[in-house]
Scaffold this motif. Sequence first.
Motif, PDB file in Angstrom:
ATOM      1  N   ALA A  29      -4.158 -12.276 -37.841  1.00 16.65           N
ATOM      2  CA  ALA A  29      -3.855 -11.596 -39.087  1.00 16.65           C
ATOM      3  C   ALA A  29      -2.978 -12.170 -39.924  1.00 16.65           C
ATOM      4  N   VAL A  44      -6.452  -6.692 -40.746  1.00 16.57           N
ATOM      5  CA  VAL A  44      -6.109  -6.101 -39.469  1.00 16.57           C
ATOM      6  C   VAL A  44      -7.387  -5.539 -39.097  1.00 16.57           C
ATOM      7  N   ASP A  47      -9.573  -8.462 -38.189  1.00 18.13           N
ATOM      8  CA  ASP A  47      -9.162  -8.971 -36.857  1.00 18.13           C
ATOM      9  C   ASP A  47      -9.411  -8.338 -35.595  1.00 18.13           C
ATOM     10  N   LEU A  48      -9.283  -6.813 -35.625  1.00 16.22           N
ATOM     11  CA  LEU A  48      -9.501  -6.143 -34.438  1.00 16.22           C
ATOM     12  C   LEU A  48     -11.074  -6.244 -34.260  1.00 16.22           C
ATOM     13  N   TRP A  49     -12.033  -6.404 -35.149  1.00 18.00           N
ATOM     14  CA  TRP A  49     -13.459  -6.714 -34.681  1.00 18.00           C
ATOM     15  C   TRP A  49     -13.828  -8.208 -34.139  1.00 18.00           C
ATOM     16  N   SER A  84      -4.491   5.321 -30.427  1.00 17.67           N
ATOM     17  CA  SER A  84      -5.374   4.507 -31.274  1.00 17.67           C
ATOM     18  C   SER A  84      -6.086   5.353 -32.278  1.00 17.67           C
ATOM     19  N   VAL A 159      -1.397  -2.117 -31.646  1.00 17.51           N
ATOM     20  CA  VAL A 159      -2.747  -2.885 -32.018  1.00 17.51           C
ATOM     21  C   VAL A 159      -3.599  -2.078 -33.014  1.00 17.51           C
ATOM     22  N   THR A 160      -3.479  -0.917 -33.089  1.00 15.52           N
ATOM     23  CA  THR A 160      -4.378  -0.309 -34.246  1.00 15.52           C
ATOM     24  C   THR A 160      -3.507  -0.466 -35.509  1.00 15.52           C
ATOM     25  N   SER A 163      -3.233  -5.088 -35.051  1.00 16.89           N
ATOM     26  CA  SER A 163      -4.182  -5.899 -34.540  1.00 16.89           C
ATOM     27  C   SER A 163      -3.364  -6.986 -33.455  1.00 16.89           C
ATOM     28  N   THR A 199      -9.464  -2.412 -28.807  1.00 17.35           N
ATOM     29  CA  THR A 199      -9.737  -2.850 -30.022  1.00 17.35           C
ATOM     30  C   THR A 199     -11.171  -2.485 -30.616  1.00 17.35           C
ATOM     31  N   GLY A 203     -11.109  -0.908 -34.090  1.00 19.23           N
ATOM     32  CA  GLY A 203     -12.097  -1.566 -34.887  1.00 19.23           C
ATOM     33  C   GLY A 203     -12.877  -0.562 -35.789  1.00 19.23           C
ATOM     34  N   HIS A 206     -10.915   1.582 -38.281  1.00 15.70           N
ATOM     35  CA  HIS A 206     -10.823   0.577 -39.614  1.00 15.70           C
ATOM     36  C   HIS A 206     -11.794   0.586 -40.425  1.00 15.70           C
TER      37      HIS A 206
END
Length: 261
Positions: A29, A44, A47-49, A84, A159-160, A163, A199, A203, A206
């Motif tokens: 990210a 973000v 990047d999560l995907w 999340s 993380v949410t 990321s 994630t 993801g 997002h």
Amino acid sequence: MIDWVHSLAGLLVGLLVGITGVGGGSLMAPILILLVGVVPATAVGTDLWFAAITKTVGGAVHHHFGKPDWSVVRRLLMGSLPASVLTIALLSKLPRSSFQSDLILSALGVLLIMTALATLSRRRIHDFARDLEHDRAQRFRRMQWPLTVLAGFILGVLVTLTSVGAGALGATMLIALYPMRMKAARLVGTDIIHAVPLTAVAGLGHLWIGNVDFALLGSLLVGSIPGIIAGSLLSSKLPDRLVRPALALVLMLVGIKLLVG
């Protein structure tokens, strides 16, 4: 269309992930934001995907060899998945403005500095927790279950929002909570297996908000796959005593850059 600048960013992060095992992925990210110019929320979300896809492959390998600690994974998920969803709900209420970008950049900067410190301190944290568990075994083990759920909740929020956190920071938490139980292979397997659903949920959240760029994601994956392979081959030739401090220094500098602008 493949954007080779984005693929180069994926290659760079793939190399770092392959060399360091955990921690290098924290830079995806920031690289997208600072070097490529991607909007923080989109960086973000994408990047999560990216993490969900790459960690699913790694998780499948660890599951096949039976390395993850599934009871610890379940405890982490009890905290991380609700956290999340809650974080996504709060983000969806924020206006897509400079405030949201500033929030993400500030949180990301702090998390990178914390990840750098965790990378450098992991051995000391392990030794301290091991001695504590040995001296106060019953009390320590009674606290493991609720503290693991709490650790999952914290990771879910971090993380949410950024990321970052599912790798080096999550591994450090597990070492502190399970110093006797988490050997190297089990630690990495547990950390990766927990990160896959986390994630994925983050993801999807997002994606619902509109923060995912699939063209960017495709370009990142094109570069990251050969990067991870090359990094894995290099890792056996580079001493850990040099790799870990170098990674921590880079994480620290990037974190400070994000905070000060």
